[in-house]
Design an enzyme around this catalytic site. Structure first.
Site, PDB file in Angstrom:
ATOM      1  N   TYR A 197     -54.078 -12.823  40.724  1.00  0.00           N
ATOM      2  CA  TYR A 197     -53.184 -13.346  41.758  1.00  0.00           C
ATOM      3  C   TYR A 197     -53.886 -14.543  42.384  1.00  0.00           C
ATOM      4  CZ  TYR A 197     -50.290  -9.124  41.582  1.00  0.00           C
ATOM      5  OH  TYR A 197     -49.441  -8.121  41.180  1.00  0.00           O
ATOM      6  N   LYS A 293     -43.298  -3.695  43.183  1.00  0.00           N
ATOM      7  CA  LYS A 293     -42.812  -2.425  43.707  1.00  0.00           C
ATOM      8  C   LYS A 293     -41.374  -2.056  43.298  1.00  0.00           C
ATOM      9  CE  LYS A 293     -46.311  -0.871  45.893  1.00  0.00           C
ATOM     10  NZ  LYS A 293     -47.105  -0.805  44.660  1.00  0.00           N
TER      11      LYS A 293
HETATM   12  C1  LIG Z   1     -38.003 -11.356  36.951  1.00  0.00           C
HETATM   13  C2  LIG Z   1     -38.237 -10.035  37.637  1.00  0.00           C
HETATM   14  C3  LIG Z   1     -39.523  -9.542  37.692  1.00  0.00           C
HETATM   15  C4  LIG Z   1     -39.757  -8.316  38.288  1.00  0.00           C
HETATM   16  N1  LIG Z   1     -41.044  -7.843  38.316  1.00  0.00           N
HETATM   17  C5  LIG Z   1     -41.286  -6.604  38.817  1.00  0.00           C
HETATM   18  C6  LIG Z   1     -42.592  -5.995  38.744  1.00  0.00           C
HETATM   19  O1  LIG Z   1     -43.560  -6.585  38.258  1.00  0.00           O
HETATM   20  N2  LIG Z   1     -42.736  -4.740  39.222  1.00  0.00           N
HETATM   21  C7  LIG Z   1     -41.680  -4.025  39.746  1.00  0.00           C
HETATM   22  O2  LIG Z   1     -41.868  -2.853  40.136  1.00  0.00           O
HETATM   23  N3  LIG Z   1     -40.447  -4.581  39.837  1.00  0.00           N
HETATM   24  C8  LIG Z   1     -40.219  -5.835  39.382  1.00  0.00           C
HETATM   25  N4  LIG Z   1     -38.958  -6.354  39.410  1.00  0.00           N
HETATM   26  C9  LIG Z   1     -37.894  -5.549  39.995  1.00  0.00           C
HETATM   27  C10 LIG Z   1     -37.388  -4.507  39.002  1.00  0.00           C
HETATM   28  O3  LIG Z   1     -37.078  -5.115  37.782  1.00  0.00           O
HETATM   29  C11 LIG Z   1     -36.154  -3.835  39.620  1.00  0.00           C
HETATM   30  O4  LIG Z   1     -36.531  -3.306  40.872  1.00  0.00           O
HETATM   31  C12 LIG Z   1     -35.606  -2.718  38.721  1.00  0.00           C
HETATM   32  O5  LIG Z   1     -34.937  -3.273  37.633  1.00  0.00           O
HETATM   33  C13 LIG Z   1     -34.657  -1.816  39.513  1.00  0.00           C
HETATM   34  O6  LIG Z   1     -34.042  -0.906  38.643  1.00  0.00           O
HETATM   35  P1  LIG Z   1     -32.560  -0.430  38.908  1.00  0.00           P
HETATM   36  O7  LIG Z   1     -32.252   0.538  37.829  1.00  0.00           O
HETATM   37  O8  LIG Z   1     -32.424  -0.009  40.317  1.00  0.00           O
HETATM   38  O9  LIG Z   1     -31.661  -1.744  38.787  1.00  0.00           O
HETATM   39  P2  LIG Z   1     -31.374  -2.662  37.519  1.00  0.00           P
HETATM   40  O10 LIG Z   1     -32.535  -2.685  36.599  1.00  0.00           O
HETATM   41  O11 LIG Z   1     -30.868  -3.952  38.072  1.00  0.00           O
HETATM   42  O12 LIG Z   1     -30.204  -1.900  36.764  1.00  0.00           O
HETATM   43  C14 LIG Z   1     -28.882  -1.896  37.235  1.00  0.00           C
HETATM   44  C15 LIG Z   1     -27.950  -1.762  36.049  1.00  0.00           C
HETATM   45  O13 LIG Z   1     -26.609  -1.668  36.503  1.00  0.00           O
HETATM   46  C16 LIG Z   1     -25.794  -2.477  35.693  1.00  0.00           C
HETATM   47  N5  LIG Z   1     -24.594  -2.843  36.455  1.00  0.00           N
HETATM   48  C17 LIG Z   1     -24.485  -3.759  37.454  1.00  0.00           C
HETATM   49  N6  LIG Z   1     -23.230  -3.816  37.915  1.00  0.00           N
HETATM   50  C18 LIG Z   1     -22.519  -2.921  37.200  1.00  0.00           C
HETATM   51  C19 LIG Z   1     -21.157  -2.528  37.201  1.00  0.00           C
HETATM   52  N7  LIG Z   1     -20.278  -3.090  38.055  1.00  0.00           N
HETATM   53  N8  LIG Z   1     -20.755  -1.577  36.328  1.00  0.00           N
HETATM   54  C20 LIG Z   1     -21.638  -0.997  35.470  1.00  0.00           C
HETATM   55  N9  LIG Z   1     -22.946  -1.346  35.412  1.00  0.00           N
HETATM   56  C21 LIG Z   1     -23.387  -2.290  36.270  1.00  0.00           C
HETATM   57  C22 LIG Z   1     -26.672  -3.649  35.317  1.00  0.00           C
HETATM   58  O14 LIG Z   1     -26.217  -4.310  34.155  1.00  0.00           O
HETATM   59  C23 LIG Z   1     -28.019  -2.951  35.118  1.00  0.00           C
HETATM   60  O15 LIG Z   1     -28.213  -2.527  33.790  1.00  0.00           O
HETATM   61  C24 LIG Z   1     -38.688  -7.580  38.850  1.00  0.00           C
HETATM   62  C25 LIG Z   1     -37.386  -8.088  38.809  1.00  0.00           C
HETATM   63  C26 LIG Z   1     -37.144  -9.302  38.215  1.00  0.00           C
HETATM   64  C27 LIG Z   1     -35.736  -9.828  38.179  1.00  0.00           C
END
Ligand SMILES: Cc1cc2nc3c(=O)[nH]c(=O)nc-3n(C[C@H](O)[C@H](O)[C@H](O)COP(=O)(O)OP(=O)(O)OC[C@H]3O[C@@H](n4cnc5c(N)ncnc54)[C@H](O)[C@@H]3O)c2cc1C
Length: 395
Positions: A197, A293
């Site tokens: 970092y 996180k």
């Molecule tokens: C570039 C980037 C780097 C990151 N780096 C880190 C890291 O190093 N460490 C870390 O802990 N976190 C990191 N994060 C955050 C982490 O990726 C997210 O917190 C994580 O994906 C959350 O998971 P989730 O299942 O809650 O949401 P998501 O992974 O966003 O999943 C939500 C799902 O719902 C689907 N969806 C959305 N709307 C609808 C709908 N209307 N109908 C049906 N399906 C739908 C989407 O397509 C998706 O597949 C990063 C995020 C990004 C963008």
């Protein structure tokens, strides 16, 4: 069609929830807007906390992560021409992080659900939750209907679940940052064994990795940055300037296979539930990625929700479900503070005056010289232990 838990979204939160519920004998259907191929290739997080690793292993989906994941016992903070190691093995013995791509976690979870005959539907359009206060159901596709006892909104920040809560019920807390991260993946061996970092006057940079042959880098860039304005050479040049800021460190470059710009935002919605809808993961909260996180918080929410749903379906008791939001928000706010703090510590802010910069450097000196301060960073970074009452009991 009927199931016990209708899950919207097949990200880490929705898939893990479906898997953990299955282990407890509770049925679910997962409705996902994107294709399987898309969610399995979506490059995002890569740092798994100790508790996330333990959860995946305990739930029987950690075998490949154990083989291919890279355990790390420290990180480097680089600034002012020197690097300083935050040594987890000394500061938080027995706890570490594992570097393993989010899309690999997603692949492992999809494989486990499908192998167990789970119902995960991809490319599902028009998902809308209804009757959240009474007998909930979800409509989708071309007039299809899924009746369920409970709906889990695991559809990320832009999903439909949070938006379906009536106006005035939820309170949101938000902070936008005046910069973004330009992230790349490159087919090149990492130039360092641990994450670096880096704070420089030109902005923050992070050297991370996904495997012994694939590196991940991030650059702090202006919020309105367009990927097209950053050809490969410009990215490597800027990474060199920011990372080669200590004697003897040389950045190895290679073929860039993926580029993207991530906005930086802090966001929490309270409560994380309404009627029979329960929000988990990014649907309820977002953190800037500096503290790594987001994915880990999604896993923590899902552990709590699984316990609460297991109690509900066992004997109808609603005490844990009623307390779901409160139980999650304690950890969420700790992670919010840590992520904001890491972001503030390591980025440059355009409106920062010389006084602000001195404060930043003073705090970096403190974190890298005081064991007490370093321990605070280390225990938050590897993730605080789960409270006793959120322990899983899947076996
Ligand atoms: C570039 C980037 C780097 C990151 N780096 C880190 C890291 O190093 N460490 C870390 O802990 N976190 C990191 N994060 C955050 C982490 O990726 C997210 O917190 C994580 O994906 C959350 O998971 P989730 O299942 O809650 O949401 P998501 O992974 O966003 O999943 C939500 C799902 O719902 C689907 N969806 C959305 N709307 C609808 C709908 N209307 N109908 C049906 N399906 C739908 C989407 O397509 C998706 O597949 C990063 C995020 C990004 C963008």
């Amino acid at each position: 069609m009927r199931t016990q838990v209708g899950i919207i979204g097949a990200g880490p939160a929705g898939l893990l929830l479906s898997h953990l519920l299955h282990l407890r004998g509770i049925s679910s259907v997962v409705l996902e807007r994107r294709s399987r191929d898309y969610v399995e290739r979506r490059v995002r997080a890569g740092v798994l906390e100790q508790g996330t690793v333990d959860t995946l292993i305990e739930a029987g989906v950690g075998e490949r992560m154990r083989r291919e994941g890279l355990p790390h016992h420290g990180i480097e903070l680089r600034y002012g021409g020197a690097g300083h190691r935050i040594a987890f093995e000394k500061l938080v013995p027995g706890r570490a992080i594992t570097v393993y791509g989010q899309q690999e976690v997603v692949k492992d979870l999809i494989a486990a659900r499908l192998a167990a005959g789970g119902d995960v539907r991809f490319e599902v359009e028009n998902v809308v939750p209804h009757a959240l206060e009474s007998e909930p159901y979800i409509t989708f596709g071309d007039g299809e209907r899924l009746d369920c006892d409970v709906i889990a909104g695991c559809d990320g920040f832009h999903g439909v679940s949070r938006q379906s809560v009536p106006e005035g019920v939820l309170t949101t807390f938000e902070r936008e940052y005046p910069f973004a991260w330009l992230g790349i993946l490159a087919d090149v061996a990492p130039s360092s064994e641990e994450l670096i970092y880096t704070r420089t006057d030109r902005g923050f940079a992070l050297h991370s990795m996904r495997s012994p042959a694939v590196s991940r880098f991030y650059l702090q860039v202006p919020a309105d940055t367009r990927v097209e304005d950053w050809p490969d050479e410009r990215i490597w040049d800027e990474l060199r300037v920011r990372l080669e800021s200590v004697p003897g460190f040389t950045l190895t470059t290679g073929r860039i296979t993926e580029k993207g710009v991530t906005p930086m935002r802090s966001f929490v919605t309270e409560p994380m539930q309404y009627g029979r809808l329960y929000l988990a993961g990014d649907a309820a909260h977002i953190v800037p990625p500096t503290g790594a996180k987001g994915l880990n918080l999604a896993v923590a929410d899902v552990r709590v929700l699984t316990e609460a749903l297991a109690a509900y379906f066992a004997d109808g008791s609603t005490a844990l479900l009623d307390g779901y939001s409160e139980a999650c928000l304690k950890r969420v706010w700790r992670a919010q503070h840590f992520s904001w703090w890491m972001t503030t510590l390591l980025h440059t802010f355009e409106d920062e005056d010389a006084y602000g910069r001195r404060l930043q450097l003073s705090y970096l000196d403190y974190v890298t010289s005081s064991e007490a301060a370093a321990k605070t960073l280390a225990e938050n970074y590897v993730g605080l232990p789960f409270p006793e009452d959120a322990r899983l009991n899947v076996l």
